[in-house]
Structures are given as structure tokens and as C-alpha cells.
Design an enzyme around this catalytic site. Structure first.
Site, PDB file in Angstrom:
ATOM      1  N   LYS A  35      57.770  99.161  22.057  1.00 18.15           N
ATOM      2  CA  LYS A  35      56.739  98.227  22.544  1.00 18.15           C
ATOM      3  C   LYS A  35      57.390  96.870  22.746  1.00 18.15           C
ATOM      4  O   LYS A  35      57.780  96.203  21.791  1.00 18.15           O
ATOM      5  CB  LYS A  35      55.605  98.078  21.522  1.00 18.15           C
ATOM      6  CG  LYS A  35      54.462  97.241  22.072  1.00 18.15           C
ATOM      7  CD  LYS A  35      53.688  96.512  20.999  1.00 18.15           C
ATOM      8  CE  LYS A  35      54.144  95.098  20.781  1.00 18.15           C
ATOM      9  NZ  LYS A  35      54.007  94.182  21.910  1.00 18.15           N
ATOM     10  N   GLU A  37      64.592  92.162  11.709  1.00 20.90           N
ATOM     11  CA  GLU A  37      65.414  91.009  12.114  1.00 20.90           C
ATOM     12  C   GLU A  37      64.447  89.879  12.403  1.00 20.90           C
ATOM     13  O   GLU A  37      63.783  89.880  13.445  1.00 20.90           O
ATOM     14  CB  GLU A  37      66.238  91.356  13.366  1.00 20.90           C
ATOM     15  CG  GLU A  37      67.268  92.454  13.163  1.00 20.90           C
ATOM     16  CD  GLU A  37      68.465  92.005  12.351  1.00 20.90           C
ATOM     17  OE1 GLU A  37      68.527  90.846  11.894  1.00 20.90           O
ATOM     18  OE2 GLU A  37      69.366  92.837  12.160  1.00 20.90           O
ATOM     19  N   CYS A  77      67.538  83.637  17.789  1.00 20.22           N
ATOM     20  CA  CYS A  77      67.314  83.658  16.339  1.00 20.22           C
ATOM     21  C   CYS A  77      68.429  82.928  15.603  1.00 20.22           C
ATOM     22  O   CYS A  77      68.170  82.156  14.692  1.00 20.22           O
ATOM     23  CB  CYS A  77      67.191  85.092  15.859  1.00 20.22           C
ATOM     24  SG  CYS A  77      68.561  86.119  16.398  1.00 20.22           S
ATOM     25  N   GLU A 106      61.505  76.566  11.738  1.00 24.36           N
ATOM     26  CA  GLU A 106      62.286  77.039  12.890  1.00 24.36           C
ATOM     27  C   GLU A 106      61.651  76.480  14.163  1.00 24.36           C
ATOM     28  O   GLU A 106      60.543  76.861  14.519  1.00 24.36           O
ATOM     29  CB  GLU A 106      62.277  78.571  12.929  1.00 24.36           C
ATOM     30  CG  GLU A 106      63.068  79.136  14.082  1.00 24.36           C
ATOM     31  CD  GLU A 106      62.936  80.657  14.224  1.00 24.36           C
ATOM     32  OE1 GLU A 106      61.896  81.226  13.862  1.00 24.36           O
ATOM     33  OE2 GLU A 106      63.910  81.263  14.715  1.00 24.36           O
TER      34      GLU A 106
HETATM   35  P1  NAD Z   1      56.496  87.708  17.232  1.00 24.16           P
HETATM   36  O1  NAD Z   1      56.626  88.095  15.804  1.00 24.16           O
HETATM   37  O2  NAD Z   1      55.365  86.842  17.611  1.00 24.16           O
HETATM   38  O3  NAD Z   1      56.403  88.981  18.176  1.00 24.16           O
HETATM   39  C1  NAD Z   1      57.406  89.977  18.190  1.00 24.16           C
HETATM   40  C2  NAD Z   1      56.798  91.304  18.625  1.00 24.16           C
HETATM   41  O4  NAD Z   1      55.871  91.747  17.623  1.00 24.16           O
HETATM   42  C3  NAD Z   1      56.017  91.273  19.930  1.00 24.16           C
HETATM   43  O5  NAD Z   1      56.270  92.464  20.623  1.00 24.16           O
HETATM   44  C4  NAD Z   1      54.574  91.221  19.448  1.00 24.16           C
HETATM   45  O6  NAD Z   1      53.662  91.714  20.387  1.00 24.16           O
HETATM   46  C5  NAD Z   1      54.640  92.116  18.232  1.00 24.16           C
HETATM   47  N1  NAD Z   1      53.580  91.922  17.236  1.00 24.16           N
HETATM   48  C6  NAD Z   1      52.800  90.823  17.044  1.00 24.16           C
HETATM   49  N2  NAD Z   1      51.982  91.019  15.991  1.00 24.16           N
HETATM   50  C7  NAD Z   1      52.241  92.259  15.517  1.00 24.16           C
HETATM   51  C8  NAD Z   1      51.738  93.020  14.420  1.00 24.16           C
HETATM   52  N3  NAD Z   1      50.795  92.543  13.611  1.00 24.16           N
HETATM   53  N4  NAD Z   1      52.255  94.246  14.202  1.00 24.16           N
HETATM   54  C9  NAD Z   1      53.238  94.739  14.986  1.00 24.16           C
HETATM   55  N5  NAD Z   1      53.754  94.059  16.041  1.00 24.16           N
HETATM   56  C10 NAD Z   1      53.264  92.834  16.306  1.00 24.16           C
HETATM   57  O7  NAD Z   1      57.906  87.035  17.603  1.00 24.16           O
HETATM   58  P2  NAD Z   1      58.294  86.315  18.968  1.00 24.16           P
HETATM   59  O8  NAD Z   1      57.588  84.998  19.015  1.00 24.16           O
HETATM   60  O9  NAD Z   1      58.176  87.264  20.099  1.00 24.16           O
HETATM   61  O10 NAD Z   1      59.874  86.069  18.749  1.00 24.16           O
HETATM   62  C11 NAD Z   1      60.404  84.905  18.204  1.00 24.16           C
HETATM   63  C12 NAD Z   1      60.859  85.125  16.773  1.00 24.16           C
HETATM   64  O11 NAD Z   1      61.777  86.222  16.728  1.00 24.16           O
HETATM   65  C13 NAD Z   1      61.619  83.955  16.192  1.00 24.16           C
HETATM   66  O12 NAD Z   1      61.174  83.722  14.872  1.00 24.16           O
HETATM   67  C14 NAD Z   1      63.066  84.428  16.173  1.00 24.16           C
HETATM   68  O13 NAD Z   1      63.881  83.797  15.211  1.00 24.16           O
HETATM   69  C15 NAD Z   1      62.899  85.876  15.911  1.00 24.16           C
HETATM   70  N6  NAD Z   1      64.094  86.628  16.323  1.00 24.16           N
HETATM   71  C16 NAD Z   1      64.910  87.152  15.360  1.00 24.16           C
HETATM   72  C17 NAD Z   1      66.076  87.819  15.710  1.00 24.16           C
HETATM   73  C18 NAD Z   1      67.006  88.385  14.667  1.00 24.16           C
HETATM   74  O14 NAD Z   1      67.888  89.168  15.027  1.00 24.16           O
HETATM   75  N7  NAD Z   1      66.854  88.040  13.407  1.00 24.16           N
HETATM   76  C19 NAD Z   1      66.401  87.964  17.062  1.00 24.16           C
HETATM   77  C20 NAD Z   1      65.541  87.431  18.021  1.00 24.16           C
HETATM   78  C21 NAD Z   1      64.381  86.767  17.635  1.00 24.16           C
END
Ligand code: NAD
Length: 474
Positions: free
Chosen positions: A173, A246, A280, A377
Site C-alpha cells: 500500500k 523504519e 528520514c 523532526e
Molecule cells: P505516515 O506515517 O504519515 O504515512 C506512511 C504510510 O502509512 C502511508 O502509506 C499512510 O497512508 C500509512 N498509514 C497512515 N496511518 C496508518 C495506520 N494507522 N495504519 C497503517 N498505515 C497507515 O508517514 P509519511 O508522512 O508518509 O512519511 C514521513 C515520515 O516517514 C517521516 O517521519 C520520516 O522520517 C519517515 N521515514 C523514515 C524512513 C526510515 O527509513 N527510517 C524512511 C523514509 C521516511
């Protein structure tokens, strides 16, 4: 207008309604994807479950060959995928220091081929007259992959390829903000893989949590924010799913007094601002020694003002827009908070009027621990620079954060820097570098930045369980 279908059991599937995908450089809709729901998750999981026995028993050499074929398919469609990534995520085709959609698709190709060649051989623990003990790595079953918006295709590849390589089937997804390049990849992959091995469900109405809760999914690999990661962990407890999480980072970099400020500033700027800080493991808190503080700040601000910000499809653009309006507003809020608490905004500090979600590259001097832009962040084109004078104290300050993704030390003295780097509480510590990852070195967070690692043999092992085989000889 391009309309993308879901792919379930090797076939395109429509949901009855679609949702819009916006190009953050213009604020305009450029594509539509299917508004899938929980029923589509059930269909996709059933297809993946059905495909699992044959896929998991497919000879290793054949799975490896198919993974290389996926890499070749990505390569054959590189310009198309780059354009989709730039349109949905906003990042330039080229970008600051070459970090853009060319790197994203190129990285996806490289990761696919390197991961295809990884092996998980049987390990022999004992082999004597009494017994032989072997350790086998077996696939887990159906893997649910949930991805964020910042590196949509690259992160999809980081999840999907090792999961398939190890013999699992997958339901992915993508983020509703950036679903197009991933959907196109899954389409291409389904011309190569047996039906049901790789399925995609798009849609935001409970699709993510349905995947996290689904009793027929054995593992979740999630990249995204820490609060969502925690929610997934709770939902995954029902059938004790394996987890790779992650999550967010708030990486500190510490600059020692022995560096040349002019020489180091472009490197610091690059690792803090590439992809507009929306990575990230970008450098997100920069601690600079008092003796060179003003000079480093001035250089960073000069570079920020010279950086070309614009539509990522235009050649020469170094930084594109922030990916979405909510993130733009959040970044502005953190900058205003810093301003209100006495920080100096040396460059930028505001959104650009007109269409698109552009924010000027912002260097903040006199930032202090306790300010929101330091403690949280920011995930945007904003770098707080914090003054320090005592190395012991600054290590403690760098570690005084709930995140633990990456960290860096910058110095001419590599041995001393490495010693300090090892004292940082983070999954990866760099010396004179930050955020650089590669497909054969493990990467992951400690503390609230996540669970487990990706990449290389260590990453591949996370898509398997151990089965110990003991054969008595006596
Ligand atoms: P997010 O958590 O808002 O969304 C990520 C994904 O999760 C999306 O597909 C979203 O639709 C889905 N999602 C949302 N709520 C959910 C739930 N309750 N259950 C299951 N899935 C759900 O994150 P974002 O804003 O898309 O991404 C930014 C964040 O990602 C930043 O905090 C960044 O640091 C982190 N990130 C981490 C890494 C790493 O390798 N550690 C890499 C890239 C991004």
C-alpha cells in the site's frame, strides 16, 4: 489524465471510485488512482496467500533470475518512472548534488540487482558422529508493505525485493500522496511474476490499518512516521506479526573545531537539504563548535540563497516543492516558533507565494535545544544550527532525543571522530558524511526510530524465520 488501477492476482482492479494525485509543484491534479478499501485488502491477501506455496518453493536460482528481470524492467522504463516520481513527490529530475528522481529510480534498479544476488545459505552448527545441526532460513508467508511519500519508489523496492527474494508474497500500500510510480512498478512486475505474488491496493480509508490487523498477513514492513509505526505495532499484535519499522529521525551532526568552514559547508548543506530535507536520515540538527560557528552559519546561508528552487521537471532545479500543504504549514510553524524564541533566520524563512508548495531554503542560527525546530523532526528545507563549546556536553545533547536513526561527526581527525561517532545513540553513524545508504550495508533505527534493519544479508534475514534441523546420527 492518467488513471491507475490496482493490481490484484495479476489483474487490474477498479474500486468504483478514484482519488486525485496532486503535483506539489503546481498544486494541480495530474493523475487519479483507485480508492480501494478493506474488501480489496482481503482480495489481495487471499491472492498472495494462494500464490505463496508455489512461490516459496520456486527454486532459488529462478527467484533470483526473476528479481534481475524486475531490475531490467525498471531500467527499461526509467524516464517514465522518473517523471512520475517528480510529478508526485516534487523532487527534481536531477536535483541538489544529483539527489532527485534520477537517483531514486537509479537507486531502485541498483538495490534490485544487489538484493537479487544476496544468498541465505544453510548454516551448519554441528556435524559430528552424534548429530548434524543445520539452520535454515524460511520465508514468512504474506508480507504487508506500507510506504511513505518522500522516496515512494525507492522505499517500495526496499520492501518488495527482499520480501520476494526470500520467498514471500506481498501486498503493498503506497502513500495516498504518492501512489503512481509504485503502481506502475507493480504493473511492470506483474508482467514478469506469477499472479498473486505482488499485489497493490491503493486507498486511504482504513487500508493501512486493515493490512496491519489482517490475520493472514505474517509480517509488516513499514516506513513512515513514528506515531503511525506505534499504531501498526499495536494492530499487528493480534497474530504476532513480524515487524520491520523504519520510522522518523531527528539526526544530529556535530562539527568539530578542526574543520575548514568554507570547505565543509557545501557538504553540510547537501546532507541537510537534499530532497528538501524530506529524507528520514537527513541532517536535521547541526551542532557547530563556537570557534567556527558564525563562519559555518554564514556559508550555509550563502549557499541556501544561491540554491535554485522550482518545478522539478525544469532542468537545473536543485530543490523542488515541499511534498504537501500540511507539511509546508508544519515547517512554517516550526520556523515561526524558532523566530519567536529568539533564533536568527539567516535565509528563507517563508513559503513562496503562487502555485505549488514551495518553501525557501532556511538556515536558522542561534537555534537552541528546547526549540521545536531542534527537538522535533522538521522534515522540510530548514536547518537549525546550534552552538556548542564542550564535546562531552554536545554528545549528551545530541543523544537527548527520542529518535535514533543516524548521526554524524565532522572532523579532519578520523580516529577521534570515529570514537565519538560510536558514542552516538543511532543506527548508523557517519564520519564526514551523513545519510548515505547502500544496498549491502544494514540500515535501521534505534530508540523510537524503529525496529530491525533493511539492506544486505541482515535486511534479507528479516523476511525469514529460522528453522533449526537436528539429525541424530547415533
Ligand atoms: P505516515 O506515517 O504519515 O504515512 C506512511 C504510510 O502509512 C502511508 O502509506 C499512510 O497512508 C500509512 N498509514 C497512515 N496511518 C496508518 C495506520 N494507522 N495504519 C497503517 N498505515 C497507515 O508517514 P509519511 O508522512 O508518509 O512519511 C514521513 C515520515 O516517514 C517521516 O517521519 C520520516 O522520517 C519517515 N521515514 C523514515 C524512513 C526510515 O527509513 N527510517 C524512511 C523514509 C521516511
Amino acid at each position: 489524465m492518467q488513471v491507475f488501477d490496482m493490481i490484484i492476482n495479476g489483474k487490474p482492479v477498479r474500486a468504483g471510485s478514484t482519488f486525485d494525485v496532486v503535483n506539489p509543484a503546481t498544486g494541480e491534479v495530474f493523475a487519479r488512482v483507485q480508492a480501494g478499501d478493506v474488501s480489496h485488502v482481503d482480495q489481495a491477501v487471499a491472492a498472495a496467500r494462494t500464490a505463496f506455496p508455489a512461490w516459496s518453493r520456486t527454486p532459488d536460482a529462478e527467484r533470483k533470475r526473476l528479481m534481475h528481470a524486475l531490475g531490467a524492467a525498471l531500467e527499461a522504463h526509467m524516464p517514465e518512472l522518473m517523471e512520475l516520481v517528480t510529478k508526485e513527490a516534487g523532487k527534481p529530475l536531477g536535483g541538489l548534488n544529483g539527489v532527485g528522481s534520477g537517483m531514486e529510480v537509479g537507486g531502485a534498479i541498483a538495490w534490485t540487482h544487489v538484493t537479487a544476488d544476496l544468498e541465505l545459505p544453510v548454516e551448519v552448527i554441528q556435524d559430528n558422529d552424534d548429530a548434524r545441526i543445520e539452520v535454515h532460513r524460511k520465508p514468512l508467508g504474506v508480507v504487508g508493505s506500507i510506504t511513505p511519500w518522500n522516496w515512494p519508489l525507492m522505499i517500495a523496492i526496499w520492501h518488495v525485493i527482499p520480501a520476494l527474494r526470500a520467498g514471500n508474497t506481498v501486498v503493498i500500500k503506497p502513500s495516498g500522496l504518492t501512489p503512481t510510480a509504485t503502481t506502475r512498478f507493480v504493473e511492470l512486475a506483474n508482467a514478469i511474476l506469477p499472479p498473486g505474488v505482488l499485489n497493490i491496493v491503493t486507498g486511504e480509508s482504513g487500508v493501512g490499518s486493515a493490512i496491519a490487523k489482517h490475520p493472514e498477513i505474517n509480517k509488516i514492513v513499514f516506513t513512515g512516521s513514528t506515531p503511525t509505526g506505534k499504531n501498526i505495532m499495536q494492530n499487528a499484535a493480534g497474530n504476532l506479526k513480524r515487524l520491520t519499522l523504519e520510522l522518523g529521525g531527528n539526526d544530529a551532526g556535530i562539527v568539530l573545531p578542526d574543520v575548514d568552514p568554507k570547505a565543509i559547508a557545501p557538504k553540510l548543506f547537501g546532507v541537510g537539504f537534499h530532497n528538501n530535507g524530506q529524507t528520514c536520515a537527513c541532517l536535521k540538527r547541526l551542532y557547530v563548535h563556537d570557534s567556527i560557528y558564525e563562519e559555518v552559519c554564514a556559508e550555509l546561508a550563502r549557499i541556501a540563497k544561491e540554491t535554485v528552487v522550482g518545478d522539478g521537471l525544469v532542468e537545473g532545479t536543485e530543490l523542488g516543492p515541499v511534498q504537501n500543504k500540511a507539511q509546508l504549514d508544519f515547517v512554517q510553524e516550526l520556523v515561526e516558533d524558532a523566530r519567536a524564541h529568539g533564533a536568527r533566520i539567516l535565509s528563507g524563512g517563508k513559503a513562496r507565494p503562487g502555485g505549488g508548495f514551495f518553501f525557501e531554503p532556511t538556515v536558522i542560527a542561534d537555534a537552541k535545544d528546547g526549540m521545536r525546530v531542534v527537538d522535533e523532526e522538521q522534515f522540510g528545507p530548514v536547518l537549525p544550527v546550534i552552538r556548542y563549546s564542550d564535546i562531552e556536553e554536545v554528545i549528551a545533547r545530541a543523544n537527548n532525543n527520542e529518535n535514533g536513526l543516524g548521526g554524524s561527526i565532522w572532523s579532519k581527525d578520523h580516529a577521534k571522530a570515529a570514537e565519538l561517532a560510536l558514542r552516538l545513540e543511532c543506527g548508523t553513524a557517519w564520519v564526514n558524511e551523513h545519510g548515505a545508504v547502500q544496498p549491502d550495508a544494514p540500515f535501521g533505527g534505534v530508540k523510537q526510530s524503529g525496529l530491525g534493519v533493511e539492506f544486505g544479508r541482515y535486511g534479507l534475514e528479516e523476511y525469514t524465520s529460522i528453522q533449526t534441523l537436528k539429525i541424530m546420527k547415533a
